[in-house]
Design a protein around this motif. Sequence first.
Motif, PDB file in Angstrom:
ATOM      1  N   GLY A  24       0.809  -1.220   0.000  1.00 28.75           N
ATOM      2  CA  GLY A  24       0.000   0.000   0.000  1.00 28.75           C
ATOM      3  C   GLY A  24       0.836   1.261   0.000  1.00 28.75           C
ATOM      4  O   GLY A  24       0.329   2.365   0.145  1.00 28.75           O
ATOM      5  N   ARG A  91      -9.969   0.626  -0.774  1.00 29.21           N
ATOM      6  CA  ARG A  91     -10.555  -0.575  -0.132  1.00 29.21           C
ATOM      7  C   ARG A  91     -10.257  -1.823  -0.962  1.00 29.21           C
ATOM      8  O   ARG A  91      -9.926  -2.888  -0.419  1.00 29.21           O
ATOM      9  CB  ARG A  91     -12.075  -0.381   0.056  1.00 29.21           C
ATOM     10  CG  ARG A  91     -12.788  -1.580   0.667  1.00 29.21           C
ATOM     11  CD  ARG A  91     -12.299  -1.844   2.075  1.00 29.21           C
ATOM     12  NE  ARG A  91     -12.756  -3.122   2.610  1.00 29.21           N
ATOM     13  CZ  ARG A  91     -12.116  -4.277   2.462  1.00 29.21           C
ATOM     14  NH1 ARG A  91     -10.972  -4.341   1.782  1.00 29.21           N
ATOM     15  NH2 ARG A  91     -12.589  -5.373   3.012  1.00 29.21           N
ATOM     16  N   ASP A  93      -7.761  -2.214  -2.981  1.00 33.63           N
ATOM     17  CA  ASP A  93      -6.321  -2.477  -2.881  1.00 33.63           C
ATOM     18  C   ASP A  93      -6.009  -3.263  -1.596  1.00 33.63           C
ATOM     19  O   ASP A  93      -5.144  -4.133  -1.577  1.00 33.63           O
ATOM     20  CB  ASP A  93      -5.577  -1.129  -2.885  1.00 33.63           C
ATOM     21  CG  ASP A  93      -4.118  -1.299  -3.270  1.00 33.63           C
ATOM     22  OD1 ASP A  93      -3.751  -2.390  -3.733  1.00 33.63           O
ATOM     23  OD2 ASP A  93      -3.346  -0.341  -3.100  1.00 33.63           O
ATOM     24  N   ILE A  94      -6.737  -2.966  -0.534  1.00 40.25           N
ATOM     25  CA  ILE A  94      -6.520  -3.702   0.728  1.00 40.25           C
ATOM     26  C   ILE A  94      -6.942  -5.163   0.547  1.00 40.25           C
ATOM     27  O   ILE A  94      -6.264  -6.075   1.026  1.00 40.25           O
ATOM     28  CB  ILE A  94      -7.308  -3.049   1.892  1.00 40.25           C
ATOM     29  CG1 ILE A  94      -6.774  -1.641   2.164  1.00 40.25           C
ATOM     30  CG2 ILE A  94      -7.252  -3.907   3.150  1.00 40.25           C
ATOM     31  CD1 ILE A  94      -7.597  -0.843   3.159  1.00 40.25           C
ATOM     32  N   CYS A  97      -7.081  -8.635   3.266  1.00 40.49           N
ATOM     33  CA  CYS A  97      -5.680  -8.417   3.641  1.00 40.49           C
ATOM     34  C   CYS A  97      -5.081  -9.512   4.539  1.00 40.49           C
ATOM     35  O   CYS A  97      -5.681  -9.942   5.518  1.00 40.49           O
ATOM     36  CB  CYS A  97      -5.587  -7.067   4.358  1.00 40.49           C
ATOM     37  SG  CYS A  97      -3.905  -6.573   4.688  1.00 40.49           S
ATOM     38  N   ARG A  99      -1.590  -8.962   5.157  1.00 35.33           N
ATOM     39  CA  ARG A  99      -0.261  -8.351   5.250  1.00 35.33           C
ATOM     40  C   ARG A  99       0.331  -8.424   6.650  1.00 35.33           C
ATOM     41  O   ARG A  99       1.527  -8.284   6.818  1.00 35.33           O
ATOM     42  CB  ARG A  99      -0.323  -6.890   4.779  1.00 35.33           C
ATOM     43  CG  ARG A  99      -0.630  -6.740   3.288  1.00 35.33           C
ATOM     44  CD  ARG A  99      -0.858  -5.279   2.941  1.00 35.33           C
ATOM     45  NE  ARG A  99      -1.195  -5.070   1.540  1.00 35.33           N
ATOM     46  CZ  ARG A  99      -2.427  -5.180   1.037  1.00 35.33           C
ATOM     47  NH1 ARG A  99      -3.447  -5.520   1.819  1.00 35.33           N
ATOM     48  NH2 ARG A  99      -2.645  -4.961  -0.240  1.00 35.33           N
ATOM     49  N   ILE A 110     -12.381  -6.670   7.700  1.00 37.67           N
ATOM     50  CA  ILE A 110     -11.624  -5.422   7.703  1.00 37.67           C
ATOM     51  C   ILE A 110     -12.592  -4.270   7.954  1.00 37.67           C
ATOM     52  O   ILE A 110     -13.669  -4.219   7.363  1.00 37.67           O
ATOM     53  CB  ILE A 110     -10.890  -5.278   6.350  1.00 37.67           C
ATOM     54  CG1 ILE A 110      -9.729  -6.281   6.324  1.00 37.67           C
ATOM     55  CG2 ILE A 110     -10.403  -3.851   6.117  1.00 37.67           C
ATOM     56  CD1 ILE A 110      -9.296  -6.674   4.959  1.00 37.67           C
ATOM     57  N   PHE A 112     -12.915  -0.586   7.451  1.00 38.00           N
ATOM     58  CA  PHE A 112     -12.208   0.366   6.596  1.00 38.00           C
ATOM     59  C   PHE A 112     -12.295   1.803   7.104  1.00 38.00           C
ATOM     60  O   PHE A 112     -11.291   2.476   7.318  1.00 38.00           O
ATOM     61  CB  PHE A 112     -12.793   0.261   5.183  1.00 38.00           C
ATOM     62  CG  PHE A 112     -12.144   1.163   4.179  1.00 38.00           C
ATOM     63  CD1 PHE A 112     -10.823   0.965   3.787  1.00 38.00           C
ATOM     64  CD2 PHE A 112     -12.851   2.212   3.606  1.00 38.00           C
ATOM     65  CE1 PHE A 112     -10.220   1.794   2.852  1.00 38.00           C
ATOM     66  CE2 PHE A 112     -12.258   3.037   2.664  1.00 38.00           C
ATOM     67  CZ  PHE A 112     -10.945   2.832   2.292  1.00 38.00           C
ATOM     68  N   LYS A 168      -6.975  -1.668  10.787  1.00 39.36           N
ATOM     69  CA  LYS A 168      -8.295  -2.010  10.266  1.00 39.36           C
ATOM     70  C   LYS A 168      -8.796  -3.377  10.718  1.00 39.36           C
ATOM     71  O   LYS A 168      -9.867  -3.796  10.328  1.00 39.36           O
ATOM     72  CB  LYS A 168      -8.264  -1.940   8.739  1.00 39.36           C
ATOM     73  CG  LYS A 168      -8.013  -0.505   8.258  1.00 39.36           C
ATOM     74  CD  LYS A 168      -8.047  -0.381   6.789  1.00 39.36           C
ATOM     75  CE  LYS A 168      -7.985   1.048   6.278  1.00 39.36           C
ATOM     76  NZ  LYS A 168      -7.571   2.110   7.175  1.00 39.36           N
ATOM     77  N   CYS A 185      -0.372  -1.289   8.431  1.00 34.59           N
ATOM     78  CA  CYS A 185      -1.730  -0.843   8.063  1.00 34.59           C
ATOM     79  C   CYS A 185      -1.814   0.656   7.774  1.00 34.59           C
ATOM     80  O   CYS A 185      -2.629   1.081   6.948  1.00 34.59           O
ATOM     81  CB  CYS A 185      -2.679  -1.198   9.210  1.00 34.59           C
ATOM     82  SG  CYS A 185      -4.372  -1.422   8.695  1.00 34.59           S
ATOM     83  N   PHE A 188      -2.448   2.719   4.359  1.00 36.32           N
ATOM     84  CA  PHE A 188      -3.791   2.794   3.772  1.00 36.32           C
ATOM     85  C   PHE A 188      -4.581   3.938   4.406  1.00 36.32           C
ATOM     86  O   PHE A 188      -5.338   4.635   3.730  1.00 36.32           O
ATOM     87  CB  PHE A 188      -4.519   1.450   3.936  1.00 36.32           C
ATOM     88  CG  PHE A 188      -3.836   0.348   3.167  1.00 36.32           C
ATOM     89  CD1 PHE A 188      -4.007   0.251   1.799  1.00 36.32           C
ATOM     90  CD2 PHE A 188      -2.985  -0.542   3.794  1.00 36.32           C
ATOM     91  CE1 PHE A 188      -3.359  -0.737   1.070  1.00 36.32           C
ATOM     92  CE2 PHE A 188      -2.332  -1.535   3.075  1.00 36.32           C
ATOM     93  CZ  PHE A 188      -2.517  -1.626   1.706  1.00 36.32           C
TER      94      PHE A 188
END
Length: 274
Positions: A24, A91, A93-94, A97, A99, A110, A112, A168, A185, A188
Motif C-alpha cells: 500500500g 478498499r 487495494d486492501i 488483507c 499483510r 476489515i 475500513f 483495520k 496498516c 492505507f
Amino acid sequence: MPTTLDPQLKRALADRIRYYNDLGIYDFYRREGSQSSVIFEDSEQVESEERESMAKAKSAAAVSPTEQIVSISPKPESGISDPVQALRMIREDIGDCTRCKLSKQGRKQIVFGVGNPNADLMFIGEAPGADEDIQGEPFVGRAGQLLTNMIKAMGVTREDVYIANIIKCRPPGNRQPERDECETCSPFLMRQIEVVKPKVIVALGAVAAKTLLAVSAPMSELRGRWFDFKGTKLAVTYHPAFLLRDPRQKKETWKDLQMVMKELGMALPSKSVE
Ligand code: URA
C-alpha cells in the motif's frame, strides 16, 4: 548521478517498488544531503527524551525542506477526482488483507472507515473492537456510542465527519495494536486521509496520536494544542473508551472539541459531552 541504470539494478528496484506497492506504499522520500541535522537541528539543547520526541513530532509529520516526495508508481486512486470512487479503490487495494498477523488471529472482517468522503473533520481511533469486527464499521460499540454523542454535541452527525482507525483489523482480546501492525496498516489510512482531505484531524487517544505523530509523550503534553500533520491541523483528545472508564475527563475532552470547532468556524453550542 548516472542517467541510466544497470538492467539488473533496474529489475531489483522495480521488484522492490512492487513489493512496497503491495504493502500500500506509493510515496517515497528522496533525501538530499544529511537531513537529520536539518530536521532536528535544535535537539542538542533539548534535555529530556520526552521534549525531544515532542520536537520530533513537530516536524515528523511534515516533509522537511531537504526531502521530496517522489511518485515512482502512481497510487491506484491517483487521478480519480471522485472521493467515493477513490476510497473504493483503496478498499479494493486492501482486499482480504493478510499483510500482518492479525489476519490469522480471529478478525472477522476489515473495518475500513465510514462517513463523509468530503469531510472537514476526521476522527482517528486505535483499532476495531468486537462490535466493529462484527458490523464492519468503526466506533459502533459502547465507545462508539460515546463518540457519536461527542460528534452530536459539536452540532454535527456521524454522517458529516469521517471516522477511521490506525489499524483495520481487531487485535485479539482487544489488546493494543503492535508497532508492526500499525506500520503495515497505516499507509492505507494515509491514503484515506489524502482522499478525504479533512481540514482537521482529531486523534482519539495515545495510540492514534503517537502513531500519527511518531512521538512518545503523555496525553497531558499532546492535548490542548495543534500539530501539523502533513499540512493538516491535528488535535489530540482522550479516547472515548478511556472516557467510559473516567467520565470526569469529559470536561477536558469538550475543551479539545471546542478548540476544533473554533478552528473549523463551527458555532459553539452550550451543551457538553454526555
Ligand atoms: N475503539 C477504537 O479505537 N476504534 C473503534 O473503532 C472502536 C473502539
